[in-house]
Enzyme design. Structure first.
Site, PDB file in Angstrom:
ATOM      1  N   GLU A   1      41.600 -11.022  -2.017  1.00 47.86           N
ATOM      2  CA  GLU A   1      40.798  -9.798  -2.112  1.00 47.86           C
ATOM      3  C   GLU A   1      41.596  -8.575  -1.685  1.00 47.86           C
ATOM      4  OE1 GLU A   1      36.904 -12.232  -0.488  1.00 47.86           O
ATOM      5  OE2 GLU A   1      37.321 -10.232   0.278  1.00 47.86           O
TER       6      GLU A   1
ATOM      7  N   CYS B   1      42.805  -1.764   1.514  1.00 49.85           N
ATOM      8  CA  CYS B   1      42.815  -2.868   2.479  1.00 49.85           C
ATOM      9  C   CYS B   1      43.389  -4.094   1.772  1.00 49.85           C
ATOM     10  CB  CYS B   1      41.383  -3.110   2.946  1.00 49.85           C
ATOM     11  SG  CYS B   1      41.214  -4.545   4.006  1.00 49.85           S
TER      12      CYS B   1
ATOM     13  N   CYS C   1      43.254 -18.461   5.998  1.00 54.48           N
ATOM     14  CA  CYS C   1      43.820 -18.075   7.303  1.00 54.48           C
ATOM     15  C   CYS C   1      43.756 -19.274   8.234  1.00 54.48           C
ATOM     16  CB  CYS C   1      43.033 -16.913   7.908  1.00 54.48           C
ATOM     17  SG  CYS C   1      43.715 -16.355   9.484  1.00 54.48           S
TER      18      CYS C   1
ATOM     19  N   CYS D   1      35.572  -9.339   5.049  1.00 55.46           N
ATOM     20  CA  CYS D   1      36.830 -10.035   4.835  1.00 55.46           C
ATOM     21  C   CYS D   1      36.596 -11.452   4.302  1.00 55.46           C
ATOM     22  CB  CYS D   1      37.541 -10.029   6.179  1.00 55.46           C
ATOM     23  SG  CYS D   1      38.763 -11.245   6.443  1.00 55.46           S
TER      24      CYS D   1
ATOM     25  N   CYS E   1      34.265 -15.463  10.540  1.00 58.67           N
ATOM     26  CA  CYS E   1      35.015 -14.847   9.447  1.00 58.67           C
ATOM     27  C   CYS E   1      35.037 -15.759   8.224  1.00 58.67           C
ATOM     28  CB  CYS E   1      36.443 -14.568   9.930  1.00 58.67           C
ATOM     29  SG  CYS E   1      37.566 -14.098   8.601  1.00 58.67           S
TER      30      CYS E   1
ATOM     31  N   CYS F   1      38.726 -18.120  13.075  1.00 53.79           N
ATOM     32  CA  CYS F   1      37.651 -17.366  13.746  1.00 53.79           C
ATOM     33  C   CYS F   1      36.304 -17.766  13.124  1.00 53.79           C
ATOM     34  CB  CYS F   1      37.879 -15.867  13.613  1.00 53.79           C
ATOM     35  SG  CYS F   1      39.508 -15.381  14.209  1.00 53.79           S
TER      36      CYS F   1
HETATM   37  N1  SAH Z   1      43.558 -11.443  10.717  1.00 52.60           N
HETATM   38  C1  SAH Z   1      43.526 -10.088  11.134  1.00 52.60           C
HETATM   39  C2  SAH Z   1      43.247  -9.122  10.009  1.00 52.60           C
HETATM   40  C3  SAH Z   1      42.209  -9.528   9.004  1.00 52.60           C
HETATM   41  S1  SAH Z   1      40.551  -9.581   9.605  1.00 52.60           S
HETATM   42  C4  SAH Z   1      42.541  -9.901  12.281  1.00 52.60           C
HETATM   43  O1  SAH Z   1      41.787 -10.820  12.561  1.00 52.60           O
HETATM   44  O2  SAH Z   1      42.576  -8.848  12.884  1.00 52.60           O
HETATM   45  C5  SAH Z   1      40.182  -7.853   9.805  1.00 52.60           C
HETATM   46  C6  SAH Z   1      39.056  -7.572  10.767  1.00 52.60           C
HETATM   47  O3  SAH Z   1      37.798  -8.019  10.234  1.00 52.60           O
HETATM   48  C7  SAH Z   1      39.205  -8.263  12.131  1.00 52.60           C
HETATM   49  O4  SAH Z   1      38.958  -7.336  13.161  1.00 52.60           O
HETATM   50  C8  SAH Z   1      38.151  -9.333  12.073  1.00 52.60           C
HETATM   51  O5  SAH Z   1      37.744  -9.727  13.345  1.00 52.60           O
HETATM   52  C9  SAH Z   1      37.079  -8.634  11.269  1.00 52.60           C
HETATM   53  N2  SAH Z   1      36.072  -9.522  10.695  1.00 52.60           N
HETATM   54  C10 SAH Z   1      36.259 -10.729  10.125  1.00 52.60           C
HETATM   55  N3  SAH Z   1      35.093 -11.238   9.692  1.00 52.60           N
HETATM   56  C11 SAH Z   1      34.141 -10.325   9.987  1.00 52.60           C
HETATM   57  C12 SAH Z   1      32.736 -10.265   9.797  1.00 52.60           C
HETATM   58  N4  SAH Z   1      32.091 -11.270   9.211  1.00 52.60           N
HETATM   59  N5  SAH Z   1      32.075  -9.178  10.229  1.00 52.60           N
HETATM   60  C13 SAH Z   1      32.750  -8.153  10.826  1.00 52.60           C
HETATM   61  N6  SAH Z   1      34.075  -8.149  11.036  1.00 52.60           N
HETATM   62  C14 SAH Z   1      34.765  -9.222  10.633  1.00 52.60           C
HETATM   63 FE1  SF4 Z   2      42.020 -14.944  10.198  1.00 59.27          FE
HETATM   64 FE2  SF4 Z   2      39.594 -13.977   9.782  1.00 59.27          FE
HETATM   65 FE3  SF4 Z   2      40.378 -14.523  12.259  1.00 59.27          FE
HETATM   66 FE4  SF4 Z   2      41.452 -12.433  10.954  1.00 59.27          FE
HETATM   67  S1  SF4 Z   2      39.316 -12.678  11.571  1.00 59.27           S
HETATM   68  S2  SF4 Z   2      42.535 -14.012  12.138  1.00 59.27           S
HETATM   69  S3  SF4 Z   2      41.460 -13.259   8.857  1.00 59.27           S
HETATM   70  S4  SF4 Z   2      40.112 -16.024  10.616  1.00 59.27           S
END
Ligand code: SAH
Ligand code: SF4
Length: 355
Positions: free
Chosen positions: A92, A105, A112, A337, A119, A116
């Protein structure tokens, strides 16, 4: 790893490759401009020696992802592109913002490895790193759209799409060398933000890197116990180490670090959480961005109510921290994301299953 293309090459690499093959180095300017300023998706009509050299390159010479899906969200300021790569992976890229300050972006990995729980990308697991060309190609795709549809340019880049940029450090840095080149897209380091889950070795390498990019760290919790429950990578790089790395980044770069805090109702949104966060960040010279959670299929939680977000913000402000609330736009099109790719595979599965 897929074979490299011309989009993988920096200006100086292009010069050396041409020189090695006995073609005048001066052609590098024409070719780099055709790829990164004219945004060409096929190369024809160039001077014969250059055209012949290009035709002798292994196929495909260029990295041009297929557009699988495009969603304008109803707020009209977020457009999301699902791009298909040569091996069928889909990633994306998003265009956000308003005239004069459009931001792209970009994704840095397919899936990944950091896991997390909230996510959509983390929920799909790690597939592979993206090549430099695949990262550059996303910027070029979004720029092409911005120029042709919006008659404007992409001003800023954030690496906040799918994947952990610092887990794919070398390809990301190489892609940014190409994107920042004044002979190409010319988006300077001061307009580029790298967001990390808290990959400590990557932060240290970035602190030692000659370029000065913005660093955003996704914190989301202020104790190791709470953070490890949301972000498994915290077990590997606990809070104390992470904050030391942030201090080192600020000291070496003379630049404030951005702290992202995704607000999850009932998990990390109480006044107590705000006070702990304020205490943890005291004296670090950081800026906090609060992001209400975008709900995902694989995690049963939602964003806090707006008054809870306000109260959280007020506590941080009163403790002297600069803080902004970033509404993630385009929730209606699953523009969090990794969410577009997940929802599309659900749709695809549904259509396979339906008679
Ligand atoms: N891996 C990196 C960058 C990609 S994620 C990171 O984790 O920072 C970019 C941002 O989106 C991160 O701050 C992540 O915590 C946030 N994010 C991921 N899933 C999300 C969600 N469902 N709602 C809000 N923020 C989210
Ligand atoms: Fe990976 Fe999503 Fe965690 Fe960013 S927020 S490190 S993309 S799992």
């Amino acid at each position: 790893m897929l074979p490299a293309t011309l989009h993988d090459l920096s200006f100086s690499q292009l010069q050396s490759r041409l020189a090695e093959d006995g073609v005048r180095k001066a052609h590098a300017g024409t070719l780099f401009r055709a790829l990164h300023q004219e945004l060409r998706t096929e190369l024809s009509g160039l001077l014969p020696p250059l055209q012949r050299w290009i035709e002798a390159q292994p196929e495909p010479a260029l990295e041009v992802p297929r557009l699988c899906f495009e969603t304008p969200s109803s707020d009209g300021v977020t457009r999301k592109f699902l791009l298909g790569l040569r091996d069928g992976q889909e990633i994306e890229s998003v265009l956000m913002g308003y005239a004069g300050r459009y931001t792209a972006c970009l994704s840095t990995q397919a899936g990944c490895a950091m896991g997390c729980v909230f996510c959509a990308t983390g929920q799909m697991g790690f597939v592979r790193h993206l090549s430099a060309a695949e990262i550059v190609a996303q910027a070029l795709h979004v720029e092409r759209y911005t120029r042709s549809v919006l008659q404007d340019r992409v001003r800023n880049i954030v690496l906040m799409g799918m994947g952990e940029p610092l887990h794919n450090f070398d390809a990301v840095m190489h892609a940014l060398d190409i994107i920042t080149d004044t002979r190409g897209l010319n988006i300077g380091p001061a307009r580029i933000s790298i967001s990390t889950v808290g990959h400590v070795p990557g932060i240290i390498r970035l602190a030692e890197h000659p370029r000065r990019y913005h660093l955003a760290v996704s914190l989301h919790a202020a104790t190791d116990e709470e953070r490890s429950a949301l972000i498994p990578a915290n077990r590997r790089w606990p809070l104390a180490e992470l904050l030391d790395a942030c201090r080192e980044y600020t000291a070496r770069k003379q630049q404030r670090v951005f702290i992202a805090w995704t607000l999850i109702a009932g998990q990390n949104d109480s006044p107590e959480h705000a006070r702990k966060l304020a205490a943890l960040l005291q004296g670090m010279g950081v800026q906090v961005n609060l992001i209400p959670l975008n709900p995902t299929e694989g995690y049963a939680a939602g964003p806090p109510r707006p008054e809870v977000v306000d109260a959280f913000q007020t506590i941080l402000q009163e403790s002297g921290l600069p803080v902004t609330v970033r509404q993630r736009r385009g929730i209606d099109v699953g523009a969090g994301c990794g969410q577009l790719r997940s929802s599309r595979s659900v749709q695809a599965e549904a259509s396979v299953l339906s008679p």
